[in-house]
Design an enzyme around this catalytic site. Structure first.
Site, PDB file in Angstrom:
ATOM      1  N   CYS A 193      -4.106  -1.979   5.858  1.00  0.00           N
ATOM      2  CA  CYS A 193      -3.080  -2.618   5.030  1.00  0.00           C
ATOM      3  C   CYS A 193      -1.726  -2.399   5.706  1.00  0.00           C
ATOM      4  O   CYS A 193      -1.301  -1.257   5.911  1.00  0.00           O
ATOM      5  CB  CYS A 193      -3.089  -2.017   3.628  1.00  0.00           C
ATOM      6  SG  CYS A 193      -1.676  -2.516   2.638  1.00  0.00           S
TER       7      CYS A 193
ATOM      8  N   HIS B  15      10.002  -8.529  -4.172  1.00  0.00           N
ATOM      9  CA  HIS B  15      11.084  -9.071  -3.348  1.00  0.00           C
ATOM     10  C   HIS B  15      12.386  -8.879  -4.122  1.00  0.00           C
ATOM     11  O   HIS B  15      12.448  -9.174  -5.329  1.00  0.00           O
ATOM     12  CB  HIS B  15      10.891 -10.576  -3.128  1.00  0.00           C
ATOM     13  CG  HIS B  15       9.629 -10.951  -2.414  1.00  0.00           C
ATOM     14  ND1 HIS B  15       9.605 -11.318  -1.088  1.00  0.00           N
ATOM     15  CD2 HIS B  15       8.346 -11.033  -2.841  1.00  0.00           C
ATOM     16  CE1 HIS B  15       8.363 -11.612  -0.733  1.00  0.00           C
ATOM     17  NE2 HIS B  15       7.575 -11.454  -1.781  1.00  0.00           N
TER      18      HIS B  15
ATOM     19  N   ASN C 204       4.748 -11.947  -5.995  1.00  0.00           N
ATOM     20  CA  ASN C 204       3.719 -12.980  -5.914  1.00  0.00           C
ATOM     21  C   ASN C 204       2.371 -12.304  -6.076  1.00  0.00           C
ATOM     22  O   ASN C 204       2.090 -11.296  -5.420  1.00  0.00           O
ATOM     23  CB  ASN C 204       3.803 -13.706  -4.563  1.00  0.00           C
ATOM     24  CG  ASN C 204       5.085 -14.511  -4.444  1.00  0.00           C
ATOM     25  OD1 ASN C 204       5.469 -15.212  -5.377  1.00  0.00           O
ATOM     26  ND2 ASN C 204       5.761 -14.393  -3.314  1.00  0.00           N
TER      27      ASN C 204
ATOM     28  N   HIS D  46      -1.373   2.599  -2.512  1.00  0.00           N
ATOM     29  CA  HIS D  46      -1.869   1.221  -2.417  1.00  0.00           C
ATOM     30  C   HIS D  46      -2.278   0.680  -3.784  1.00  0.00           C
ATOM     31  O   HIS D  46      -3.189   1.199  -4.420  1.00  0.00           O
ATOM     32  CB  HIS D  46      -3.065   1.132  -1.462  1.00  0.00           C
ATOM     33  CG  HIS D  46      -3.547  -0.277  -1.272  1.00  0.00           C
ATOM     34  ND1 HIS D  46      -2.994  -1.136  -0.352  1.00  0.00           N
ATOM     35  CD2 HIS D  46      -4.482  -0.993  -1.934  1.00  0.00           C
ATOM     36  CE1 HIS D  46      -3.580  -2.308  -0.444  1.00  0.00           C
ATOM     37  NE2 HIS D  46      -4.495  -2.252  -1.399  1.00  0.00           N
TER      38      HIS D  46
ATOM     39  N   HIS E 105       4.249  -5.625  -3.907  1.00  0.00           N
ATOM     40  CA  HIS E 105       5.630  -5.556  -3.414  1.00  0.00           C
ATOM     41  C   HIS E 105       6.499  -6.450  -4.263  1.00  0.00           C
ATOM     42  O   HIS E 105       6.067  -7.498  -4.737  1.00  0.00           O
ATOM     43  CB  HIS E 105       5.724  -5.956  -1.938  1.00  0.00           C
ATOM     44  CG  HIS E 105       5.107  -7.287  -1.603  1.00  0.00           C
ATOM     45  ND1 HIS E 105       3.745  -7.444  -1.470  1.00  0.00           N
ATOM     46  CD2 HIS E 105       5.652  -8.513  -1.397  1.00  0.00           C
ATOM     47  CE1 HIS E 105       3.482  -8.709  -1.184  1.00  0.00           C
ATOM     48  NE2 HIS E 105       4.621  -9.388  -1.148  1.00  0.00           N
TER      49      HIS E 105
ATOM     50  N   ASP F  18      12.917  -7.524   4.600  1.00  0.00           N
ATOM     51  CA  ASP F  18      11.850  -8.478   4.912  1.00  0.00           C
ATOM     52  C   ASP F  18      12.056  -9.026   6.325  1.00  0.00           C
ATOM     53  O   ASP F  18      13.179  -9.339   6.719  1.00  0.00           O
ATOM     54  CB  ASP F  18      11.863  -9.621   3.883  1.00  0.00           C
ATOM     55  CG  ASP F  18      10.579 -10.430   3.908  1.00  0.00           C
ATOM     56  OD1 ASP F  18       9.831 -10.377   2.917  1.00  0.00           O
ATOM     57  OD2 ASP F  18      10.321 -11.109   4.923  1.00  0.00           O
TER      58      ASP F  18
END
Ligand code: AMP
Ligand code: ZN
Length: 112
Positions: A3, A100, A85, A45, A98, A29
Protein backbone atom coordinates in the site's frame (compact mmCIF):
# COMPACT_ATOMS: atom_id res chain seq x y z
CA UNK A 1 0.90 -5.03 2.49
CA UNK A 2 1.61 -3.34 -0.81
CA UNK A 3 0.00 0.00 0.00
CA UNK A 4 1.64 3.22 -1.17
CA UNK A 5 0.20 5.32 1.66
CA UNK A 6 1.29 2.76 4.30
CA UNK A 7 4.78 3.10 2.78
CA UNK A 8 4.56 6.89 2.96
CA UNK A 9 3.38 6.63 6.60
CA UNK A 10 6.34 4.34 7.37
CA UNK A 11 8.77 6.74 5.65
CA UNK A 12 9.66 4.12 3.01
CA UNK A 13 8.43 6.42 0.24
CA UNK A 14 9.25 10.13 0.58
CA UNK A 15 6.52 12.74 0.87
CA UNK A 16 6.37 16.46 1.32
CA UNK A 17 5.01 16.49 4.88
CA UNK A 18 2.97 19.31 6.34
CA UNK A 19 1.91 17.67 9.62
CA UNK A 20 2.69 14.46 11.48
CA UNK A 21 1.85 12.91 14.82
CA UNK A 22 1.69 9.35 16.12
CA UNK A 23 -1.70 8.66 14.48
CA UNK A 24 -1.76 10.57 11.20
CA UNK A 25 0.26 12.24 8.51
CA UNK A 26 -0.51 15.08 6.10
CA UNK A 27 1.49 15.67 2.93
CA UNK A 28 1.17 17.52 -0.36
CA UNK A 29 -0.63 15.71 -3.17
CA UNK A 30 1.71 14.82 -6.06
CA UNK A 31 -0.84 15.94 -8.62
CA UNK A 32 -2.51 19.02 -7.11
CA UNK A 33 -6.10 19.77 -8.10
CA UNK A 34 -6.06 23.19 -6.40
CA UNK A 35 -3.46 25.80 -5.41
CA UNK A 36 -3.20 24.06 -2.06
CA UNK A 37 -3.85 20.31 -2.10
CA UNK A 38 -2.86 18.22 0.87
CA UNK A 39 -3.80 14.67 1.83
CA UNK A 40 -4.26 13.56 5.41
CA UNK A 41 -4.13 9.86 6.22
CA UNK A 42 -4.32 7.67 9.30
CA UNK A 43 -1.02 5.81 9.81
CA UNK A 44 -3.04 2.64 10.42
CA UNK A 45 -4.30 1.06 7.22
CA UNK A 46 -8.02 1.62 6.69
CA UNK A 47 -9.03 0.88 3.10
CA UNK A 48 -11.65 3.59 2.66
CA UNK A 49 -14.53 5.43 4.32
CA UNK A 50 -16.52 2.21 3.82
CA UNK A 51 -14.18 0.50 6.31
CA UNK A 52 -14.65 3.04 9.11
CA UNK A 53 -16.28 1.38 12.12
CA UNK A 54 -17.00 1.92 15.81
CA UNK A 55 -13.60 0.32 16.47
CA UNK A 56 -11.50 2.70 14.34
CA UNK A 57 -13.62 5.88 14.02
CA UNK A 58 -11.67 7.65 16.78
CA UNK A 59 -8.86 7.95 14.23
CA UNK A 60 -11.18 9.80 11.88
CA UNK A 61 -12.18 12.08 14.75
CA UNK A 62 -8.51 12.68 15.46
CA UNK A 63 -7.85 13.56 11.81
CA UNK A 64 -10.71 16.08 11.83
CA UNK A 65 -9.39 17.53 15.08
CA UNK A 66 -6.06 18.40 13.42
CA UNK A 67 -7.45 19.64 10.07
CA UNK A 68 -8.10 23.17 11.46
CA UNK A 69 -4.48 23.33 12.65
CA UNK A 70 -3.25 22.30 9.19
CA UNK A 71 -5.62 24.78 7.51
CA UNK A 72 -4.22 27.54 9.70
CA UNK A 73 -0.64 26.55 8.90
CA UNK A 74 -1.43 26.55 5.17
CA UNK A 75 -3.21 29.93 5.47
CA UNK A 76 -6.56 28.60 4.28
CA UNK A 77 -8.52 31.27 6.13
CA UNK A 78 -10.52 31.95 2.95
CA UNK A 79 -12.03 28.48 3.22
CA UNK A 80 -11.22 24.96 2.19
CA UNK A 81 -12.81 21.68 1.15
CA UNK A 82 -12.34 18.26 2.74
CA UNK A 83 -13.12 15.31 0.45
CA UNK A 84 -12.78 11.56 0.60
CA UNK A 85 -13.40 9.38 -2.43
CA UNK A 86 -14.72 5.94 -1.56
CA UNK A 87 -14.73 3.13 -4.09
CA UNK A 88 -14.88 2.91 -7.85
CA UNK A 89 -17.83 5.21 -8.49
CA UNK A 90 -16.08 8.00 -6.59
CA UNK A 91 -12.81 7.37 -8.44
CA UNK A 92 -10.82 6.28 -5.39
CA UNK A 93 -7.37 5.48 -6.77
CA UNK A 94 -5.42 4.68 -3.58
CA UNK A 95 -6.95 2.04 -1.26
CA UNK A 96 -5.90 3.68 2.00
CA UNK A 97 -8.30 6.14 3.62
CA UNK A 98 -7.31 9.72 2.84
CA UNK A 99 -8.94 13.09 3.07
CA UNK A 100 -8.12 15.69 0.45
CA UNK A 101 -7.77 19.22 1.83
CA UNK A 102 -8.23 21.67 -1.04
CA UNK A 103 -8.00 25.45 -0.96
CA UNK A 104 -5.91 28.50 -1.66
CA UNK A 105 -8.30 29.72 -4.37
CA UNK A 106 -12.01 29.79 -5.22
CA UNK A 107 -12.90 26.11 -5.67
CA UNK A 108 -15.21 24.88 -8.41
CA UNK A 109 -17.76 22.20 -7.55
CA UNK A 110 -16.12 19.66 -9.89
CA UNK A 111 -12.79 20.14 -8.11
CA UNK A 112 -13.11 17.23 -5.72
P1 AMP B 1 -8.06 9.44 -4.77
O1 AMP B 1 -8.12 9.50 -6.27
O2 AMP B 1 -9.15 10.15 -4.06
O3 AMP B 1 -7.86 8.01 -4.30
O4 AMP B 1 -6.75 10.26 -4.36
C1 AMP B 1 -5.47 9.74 -4.43
C2 AMP B 1 -4.55 10.93 -4.49
O5 AMP B 1 -3.28 10.50 -4.13
C3 AMP B 1 -4.44 11.58 -5.88
O6 AMP B 1 -4.84 12.94 -5.78
C4 AMP B 1 -2.96 11.42 -6.22
O7 AMP B 1 -2.45 12.55 -6.90
C5 AMP B 1 -2.33 11.25 -4.85
N1 AMP B 1 -1.09 10.51 -4.79
C6 AMP B 1 -0.84 9.28 -5.31
N2 AMP B 1 0.41 8.88 -5.01
C7 AMP B 1 0.96 9.89 -4.27
C8 AMP B 1 2.23 10.09 -3.66
N3 AMP B 1 3.21 9.17 -3.73
N4 AMP B 1 2.45 11.25 -2.98
C9 AMP B 1 1.49 12.19 -2.91
N5 AMP B 1 0.26 12.05 -3.46
C10 AMP B 1 0.01 10.93 -4.14
ZN1 ZN C 1 -2.29 1.47 3.63
Amino acid sequence: MDCIFCKIAAGEIPSNKVYEDDKCLAFYDLNPAAKVHVLIIPKEHIASAAEVSKENSALVGHIFSVIPEIAKKLELGGGFRVVTNCGAHAGQSVGHLHFHILGGEQLRMEMC
